[in-house]
Design a protein around this motif. Sequence first.
Motif, PDB file in Angstrom:
ATOM      1  N   HIS A  50       0.832  -1.195   0.000  1.00 30.80           N
ATOM      2  CA  HIS A  50       0.000   0.000   0.000  1.00 30.80           C
ATOM      3  C   HIS A  50       0.873   1.254   0.000  1.00 30.80           C
ATOM      4  CE1 HIS A  50      -3.638   2.258   0.463  1.00 30.80           C
ATOM      5  NE2 HIS A  50      -3.141   2.899   1.509  1.00 30.80           N
ATOM      6  N   ASN A  51       0.634   2.129  -0.941  1.00 31.33           N
ATOM      7  CA  ASN A  51       1.349   3.408  -1.032  1.00 31.33           C
ATOM      8  C   ASN A  51       0.300   4.505  -0.975  1.00 31.33           C
ATOM      9  OD1 ASN A  51       2.822   5.672  -1.630  1.00 31.33           O
ATOM     10  ND2 ASN A  51       3.726   4.869  -3.507  1.00 31.33           N
ATOM     11  N   ASN A  52       0.286   5.236   0.128  1.00 28.93           N
ATOM     12  CA  ASN A  52      -0.708   6.301   0.295  1.00 28.93           C
ATOM     13  C   ASN A  52      -0.536   7.429  -0.715  1.00 28.93           C
ATOM     14  OD1 ASN A  52      -1.954   5.036   2.433  1.00 28.93           O
ATOM     15  ND2 ASN A  52      -0.653   6.021   3.967  1.00 28.93           N
ATOM     16  N   ASN A  53       0.655   7.583  -1.263  1.00 30.13           N
ATOM     17  CA  ASN A  53       0.925   8.698  -2.170  1.00 30.13           C
ATOM     18  C   ASN A  53       0.988   8.279  -3.636  1.00 30.13           C
ATOM     19  OD1 ASN A  53       1.173  10.402   0.062  1.00 30.13           O
ATOM     20  ND2 ASN A  53       3.340   9.908   0.284  1.00 30.13           N
ATOM     21  N   ALA A  54       0.532   7.098  -3.941  1.00 29.77           N
ATOM     22  CA  ALA A  54       0.664   6.582  -5.306  1.00 29.77           C
ATOM     23  C   ALA A  54      -0.045   7.475  -6.321  1.00 29.77           C
ATOM     24  CB  ALA A  54       0.127   5.162  -5.394  1.00 29.77           C
ATOM     25  N   HIS A  55      -1.260   7.898  -5.996  1.00 33.42           N
ATOM     26  CA  HIS A  55      -2.008   8.727  -6.945  1.00 33.42           C
ATOM     27  C   HIS A  55      -1.339  10.092  -7.126  1.00 33.42           C
ATOM     28  CE1 HIS A  55      -5.397   9.736  -9.427  1.00 33.42           C
ATOM     29  NE2 HIS A  55      -5.607  10.841  -8.732  1.00 33.42           N
ATOM     30  N   GLU A  56      -0.868  10.672  -6.027  1.00 34.60           N
ATOM     31  CA  GLU A  56      -0.189  11.960  -6.122  1.00 34.60           C
ATOM     32  C   GLU A  56       1.105  11.844  -6.941  1.00 34.60           C
ATOM     33  OE1 GLU A  56      -1.328  10.708  -3.272  1.00 34.60           O
ATOM     34  OE2 GLU A  56      -2.800  12.160  -2.552  1.00 34.60           O
ATOM     35  N   GLU A  57       1.835  10.752  -6.729  1.00 35.38           N
ATOM     36  CA  GLU A  57       3.075  10.535  -7.489  1.00 35.38           C
ATOM     37  C   GLU A  57       2.779  10.369  -8.976  1.00 35.38           C
ATOM     38  OE1 GLU A  57       5.057   7.254  -5.644  1.00 35.38           O
ATOM     39  OE2 GLU A  57       5.426   8.376  -3.795  1.00 35.38           O
ATOM     40  N   LYS A  58       1.688   9.673  -9.278  1.00 37.43           N
ATOM     41  CA  LYS A  58       1.291   9.490 -10.669  1.00 37.43           C
ATOM     42  C   LYS A  58       0.933  10.839 -11.303  1.00 37.43           C
ATOM     43  CE  LYS A  58      -2.159   7.002 -13.401  1.00 37.43           C
ATOM     44  NZ  LYS A  58      -3.329   6.113 -13.351  1.00 37.43           N
ATOM     45  N   LEU A  59       0.219  11.670 -10.587  1.00 36.02           N
ATOM     46  CA  LEU A  59      -0.142  12.994 -11.102  1.00 36.02           C
ATOM     47  C   LEU A  59       1.089  13.880 -11.287  1.00 36.02           C
ATOM     48  CD1 LEU A  59      -3.412  13.805  -9.118  1.00 36.02           C
ATOM     49  CD2 LEU A  59      -3.189  13.299 -11.556  1.00 36.02           C
ATOM     50  N   LEU A  60       2.008  13.839 -10.324  1.00 38.94           N
ATOM     51  CA  LEU A  60       3.235  14.627 -10.444  1.00 38.94           C
ATOM     52  C   LEU A  60       4.063  14.181 -11.649  1.00 38.94           C
ATOM     53  CD1 LEU A  60       4.425  15.076  -6.770  1.00 38.94           C
ATOM     54  CD2 LEU A  60       3.670  16.852  -8.342  1.00 38.94           C
ATOM     55  N   HIS A  61       4.150  12.882 -11.848  1.00 36.17           N
ATOM     56  CA  HIS A  61       4.889  12.369 -13.004  1.00 36.17           C
ATOM     57  C   HIS A  61       4.230  12.844 -14.308  1.00 36.17           C
ATOM     58  CE1 HIS A  61       7.262   9.773 -15.537  1.00 36.17           C
ATOM     59  NE2 HIS A  61       6.146   9.269 -16.037  1.00 36.17           N
ATOM     60  N   ALA A  62       2.906  12.806 -14.347  1.00 38.14           N
ATOM     61  CA  ALA A  62       2.190  13.252 -15.543  1.00 38.14           C
ATOM     62  C   ALA A  62       2.415  14.741 -15.788  1.00 38.14           C
ATOM     63  CB  ALA A  62       0.700  12.954 -15.412  1.00 38.14           C
ATOM     64  N   ILE A  63       2.414  15.542 -14.730  1.00 33.22           N
ATOM     65  CA  ILE A  63       2.651  16.982 -14.873  1.00 33.22           C
ATOM     66  C   ILE A  63       4.059  17.245 -15.381  1.00 33.22           C
ATOM     67  CG2 ILE A  63       2.927  19.140 -13.576  1.00 33.22           C
ATOM     68  CD1 ILE A  63       0.573  18.133 -11.791  1.00 33.22           C
ATOM     69  N   GLU A  64       5.036  16.535 -14.824  1.00 35.54           N
ATOM     70  CA  GLU A  64       6.424  16.701 -15.273  1.00 35.54           C
ATOM     71  C   GLU A  64       6.593  16.294 -16.735  1.00 35.54           C
ATOM     72  OE1 GLU A  64       8.645  14.353 -12.520  1.00 35.54           O
ATOM     73  OE2 GLU A  64       8.523  15.849 -10.921  1.00 35.54           O
ATOM     74  N   LEU A  65       5.998  15.175 -17.109  1.00 35.96           N
ATOM     75  CA  LEU A  65       6.096  14.692 -18.487  1.00 35.96           C
ATOM     76  C   LEU A  65       5.396  15.639 -19.451  1.00 35.96           C
ATOM     77  CD1 LEU A  65       7.311  12.382 -20.069  1.00 35.96           C
ATOM     78  CD2 LEU A  65       5.204  11.086 -19.712  1.00 35.96           C
ATOM     79  N   THR A  66       4.244  16.140 -19.062  1.00 41.63           N
ATOM     80  CA  THR A  66       3.523  17.108 -19.885  1.00 41.63           C
ATOM     81  C   THR A  66       4.348  18.377 -20.064  1.00 41.63           C
ATOM     82  OG1 THR A  66       1.408  16.249 -19.119  1.00 41.63           O
ATOM     83  CG2 THR A  66       1.385  18.443 -20.083  1.00 41.63           C
TER      84      THR A  66
END
Length: 147
Positions: A50-66
Amino acid sequence: MNNIKETIKALCNYDSMKFIVANTPRKIKEVEDAAAAVPSPLIDGMPKIHNNNAHEEKLLHAIELTDVYARRYYAAVKFIQWFEPAWLHLSDDERFILTECYMTSEQEQCIAIYTIMDHFSIERSSAYNKKNRALQHLSVLLYGVTA
């Protein structure tokens, strides 16, 4: 700055920049769609970490890639706006010569002078002279002067 070398680099990059301009909006949309998607839970019996920050990390990665894609797209658009007016100002023969010499595969570049010789029915030295004049003309259109 050696304007002729820079002109050759620009010629070699032109197709890549057109590709970036044509495909980056689709790539950005794919990244945004993937970031917004909620994955379905897998019920396979395997224990999960369980990773409590998984969704936030996914969003941050998407923002960086964008952001990377957007900067790359902006640079390509600026390049095209700078290069295309000069490219379109060349004659059809000049564009043909420069395309054969610099905007084809390495194998085709090896025989470019022969292709130019056949196309214009000229000898080798005249083909090289035409290539050099076309390159010089594009360099003047891009940079104003040649060095």
